[in-house]
Design a protein around this motif. Structure first.
Motif, short mmCIF file in Angstrom:
data_model
loop_
_atom_site.label_atom_id
_atom_site.label_comp_id
_atom_site.label_asym_id
_atom_site.label_seq_id
_atom_site.Cartn_x
_atom_site.Cartn_y
_atom_site.Cartn_z
N VAL A 165 36.76 42.98 53.27
CA VAL A 165 37.82 43.17 52.44
C VAL A 165 38.41 44.34 52.97
O VAL A 165 38.11 45.51 53.18
N VAL A 166 39.89 44.39 53.31
CA VAL A 166 40.70 45.41 53.82
C VAL A 166 42.09 45.32 53.17
O VAL A 166 42.30 44.25 52.53
N SER A 167 42.72 46.45 53.18
CA SER A 167 44.04 46.37 52.39
C SER A 167 45.37 46.36 53.38
O SER A 167 45.22 46.53 54.56
N ASP A 168 46.43 46.34 52.87
CA ASP A 168 47.73 46.30 53.59
C ASP A 168 47.83 47.42 54.40
O ASP A 168 48.44 47.50 55.57
N ASP A 169 47.38 48.56 53.88
CA ASP A 169 47.27 49.94 54.49
C ASP A 169 46.44 49.93 55.82
O ASP A 169 46.46 51.04 56.65
N ASP A 170 45.42 48.89 55.82
CA ASP A 170 44.63 48.82 56.97
C ASP A 170 45.16 48.01 58.07
O ASP A 170 44.61 47.94 59.28
N VAL A 171 46.46 47.40 58.02
CA VAL A 171 47.07 46.77 59.01
C VAL A 171 47.68 47.65 60.16
O VAL A 171 48.36 48.55 59.78
#
Length: 368
Positions: free
Chosen positions: A197-203
């Protein structure tokens, strides 16, 4: 470095303390600006001078440095957001975090647009990543991965690939791979990402087509860096062969250095090395001066120096004879290490494809 490099090869040992020392001295990420923990020098200084000198004694450490500097640091500096740069770059630059570039998959090496690892968007700004990567340098030891995943239909190919920053945790399954060369520090591995699981902030960069652009641009830079690995490796072989020839006697005659065929062989090694050095440093100079033709010269440099390094390492082993075939010599290790230079950062065949496309269509659009 020298005794550690030998231990890395013999024991498949990862020198975490030495990596941190490289970070403290600014050699691990020479392109990172001072505010992020690096010296902030240009590509010639970073991916040419630094990597070449490291590779003269340890091709594996040079290989690690070119990947971290050209693949990871460049991507973060050019495409990362403020949080990513401020949180991640200093840790990578210091050696506190090991960073890895996760592009290649079992299905597809040279055809990066065909990757199958998927990132599915769900509510709350989260992404779920599933897939396998293989031949991932430093993958066995990484704290964070720059990972490329499909975020659209497979038939969209390069227009549906996105780059993510993935921290290592329980969702990451690592399997070490036993390699022919670049042992120890390279830490090649197969990596399985199981519902990570990653977030939009990890894009990193834009969703979809932005990921493939990041991959291609960083590979262009890395081709200059890996050419510098070839230069340093070849220089190390020449250094060893020259010293051996000065002291080794045969058939009761003067040292080998007085034999004409040895003189010619050493001269030929030196000539090939300087040709490779010239084209590599020209490619770096073109990039530093924002000349898009650096793409062409990066592929020429990579193609030439990879072949050159394999040939020079073989010649070095031959000059040293039985000693060259033993693990006591630098040339034996260099011979095994050199082969990956014809494969990593785009195979020799891919470089010929790039050069041919530029001949037929002109230079591609690149971000400088």
């Amino acid at each position: 470095m020298v005794p550690v490099a030998r231990r890395m090869d013999l024991e498949d040992y990862y020198p975490r303390d030495l990596i941190k020392d490289l970070g403290k001295q600014g050699f691990l990420t020479p392109s990172a600006p001072p505010e992020y923990g690096g010296p902030g020098i240009d590509l010639r200084g970073g991916s040419a001078v630094v990597v070449e000198e490291l590779s003269r004694y340890s091709p594996t450490l040079g290989f690690i440095t070119e990947i971290v500097n050209d693949n990871i640091v460049y991507a973060l500096l050019r495409y990362g957001n403020n949080r990513q740069r401020e949180e991640i770059l200093p840790k990578v630059a210091s050696g506190e975090w090991v960073a890895s570039y996760a592009l290649t998959e079992p299905c597809c090496g040279s055809d990066a647009a065909a990757i199958e690892t998927r990132a599915e968007k769900r509510g709350g700004g989260e992404w779920i990543i599933n897939g396998r990567k293989i031949w991932i340098t430093q993958g066995a030891y990484a704290d964070i991965y720059l990972l490329f995943a499909r975020t659209g239909p497979r038939e969209a190919r390069h227009r549906a690939i996105t780059a993510f920053l993935v921290r290592r945790n329980d969702c990451v399954e690592v399997s070490r791979l036993e390699m022919m060369g670049m042992r120890g520090g390279a830490g090649e591995a197969e990596i399985k990402f199981n519902d990570c699981v990653v977030s939009d902030d990890d894009v990193l960069g834009n969703v979809n087509e932005g990921g493939f652009r990041i991959a291609m641009v960083t590979l262009d830079l890395a081709r200059i860096g890996i050419s510098a690995v070839a230069l340093g490796l070849s220089q190390g072989v020449l250094d060893e062969a020259l010293e051996w020839a000065k002291t080794r006697t045969a058939f009761g005659k003067p040292p080998l250095i007085d034999w004409e065929w040895i003189q010619f062989q050493l001269a030929d090694i030196k000539a090939r090395l300087e040709i490779g050095r010239t084209v590599t440093y020209k490619a770096a100079w073109l990039y530093d001066n924002k000349d898009p033709s650096f793409v062409l010269y990066a592929s020429i440099a990579k193609l030439y120096t990879a072949q050159m390094a394999v040939d020079i390492a073989r010649d070095g082993v031959q000059i040293l004879g039985g000693f060259g075939y033993s693990k006591e010599s630098f040339s034996e290790r260099a011979y095994r290490d050199a082969k990956v230079l014809e494969i990593a950062e785009g195979t020799n065949e891919i470089q010929k494809m790039v050069i041919h496309k530029i001949l037929m269509r002109g230079l591609p659009e690149v971000e400088l």
